[in-house]
Design an enzyme around this catalytic site. Structure first.
Site, PDB file in Angstrom:
ATOM      1  N   HIS A  55     101.794  41.435  20.454  1.00 21.32           N
ATOM      2  CA  HIS A  55     102.891  41.237  21.397  1.00 21.32           C
ATOM      3  C   HIS A  55     103.888  40.233  20.816  1.00 21.32           C
ATOM      4  O   HIS A  55     103.528  39.409  19.963  1.00 21.32           O
ATOM      5  CB  HIS A  55     102.360  40.640  22.711  1.00 21.32           C
ATOM      6  CG  HIS A  55     101.597  41.588  23.570  1.00 21.32           C
ATOM      7  ND1 HIS A  55     100.310  41.316  23.999  1.00 21.32           N
ATOM      8  CD2 HIS A  55     101.927  42.780  24.114  1.00 21.32           C
ATOM      9  CE1 HIS A  55      99.886  42.316  24.760  1.00 21.32           C
ATOM     10  NE2 HIS A  55     100.851  43.215  24.848  1.00 21.32           N
ATOM     11  N   CYS A 107      98.599  34.842  27.865  1.00 25.15           N
ATOM     12  CA  CYS A 107      98.091  36.111  28.422  1.00 25.15           C
ATOM     13  C   CYS A 107      97.301  35.910  29.706  1.00 25.15           C
ATOM     14  O   CYS A 107      97.187  36.812  30.528  1.00 25.15           O
ATOM     15  CB  CYS A 107      97.158  36.794  27.432  1.00 25.15           C
ATOM     16  SG  CYS A 107      97.662  36.652  25.739  1.00 25.15           S
TER      17      CYS A 107
END
Ligand code: CIR
Length: 260
Positions: free
Chosen positions: A164, A251
């Site tokens: 990501h 996250c």
């Protein structure tokens, strides 16, 4: 300032979560639970009210709530995860997000568009979006359109080597940005004060700014010192069991201020 955070307890099935690094071994569930409790305490120390959702055994990666939504100052955007095993996680978050955002301020990324929150980096009212294996062109198109309709803006940042966007670059306010690997030379970030993350501490590019504290993963002394030198108060949290699933500090939570 953030006033709220949402986390979800890790489930036992997390040991079968998605990973690009099986050589690190499977997470130790008991240790992961303890690390999650420490993480919640760290968030609380920064002054936010933390909503703790129960473990959801249907989705091994469901503790990584960041990927399910982007919660902004003007609206909530429910994502559409690119990883098929994670797609259902977004709607699981909806009842909780409805507690904090009015219905007319909740927007949705829809197939064929995909987007995961780990690819979205907020810098004031602008949102950088990583085009990755999880977030596609159509997802970014929908996302930027939603942002603009809600008085915000967005732009795409292509990425090649990391999962990501925020695996490799994180904004910690005051124009300071932690940059590693492929992001060091990106023209998009040329005007920021870049704090370089050494290659052997690349995992620690994923720190989170929370109300003038910066939470840094434990075990990365060079990054810790560079963040302290930039003037921040540091809170260390060990995330070794989440690293085994390509997960970092950001996250594990959604950080925002409720609109209702
Ligand atoms: C996944 O591959 O989707 C999870 N194992 C890790 C997700 C990490 N999330 C994030 O960087 N925002």
């Amino acid at each position: 300032m953030f006033k709220n955070a949402i986390v979800r307890k890790p489930c036992k099935a997390m040991i079968d979560g998605i990973t690009s690094a099986p050589e690190l071994g499977k997470p130790d569930y008991e240790l992961a639970v303890k690390q999650h409790e420490d993480y919640i305490r760290a968030l609380e120390q920064t002054g936010v009210k933390v909503t703790i959702l129960p473990a959801n055994e249907d989705y091994p990666d469901s503790c990584f709530v960041e990927d399910t939504a982007v919660l902004t100052r003007t609206c909530a955007i429910i994502s559409n995860p690119g990883a098929l095993s994670r797609r259902g996680e977004a709607k699981e978050m909806l009842p909780t997000i409805r507690e904090f955002f009015p219905e007319d301020k909740i927007e949705y990324i829809q197939s064929p568009g995909t987007l995961e929150g780990g690819d979205v980096m907020m810098v004031g009212d602008h949102f950088y979006v990583g085009r990755s294996a999880r977030t596609n062109e159509e997802g970014i198109r929908q996302f930027v359109e939603i942002l603009e309709r809600n008085g915000l803006s967005g732009s795409e940042v292509p990425l090649e080597f990391v999962l990501h966007l925020k695996t490799g670059v994180n904004y910690i306010e005051n124009n300071n940005m932690l940059v590693s690997g492929e992001f060091v030379e990106k023209p998009d970030f040329k005007d920021f004060n870049k704090i370089l993350i050494p290659e052997d501490e690349a995992y620690a590019a994923n720190c989170i700014w929370m109300n003038d504290f910066v939470i840094v993963p434990a075990g990365y002394p060079v990054v810790e010192q560079r963040v302290r030198d930039a003037g921040y108060e540091v809170i260390l949290v060990d995330t070794s069991e989440y690293k085994k699933l390509d997960g970092g500090l950001s996250c594990l939570s959604l950080r925002f201020s409720a609109l209702k």
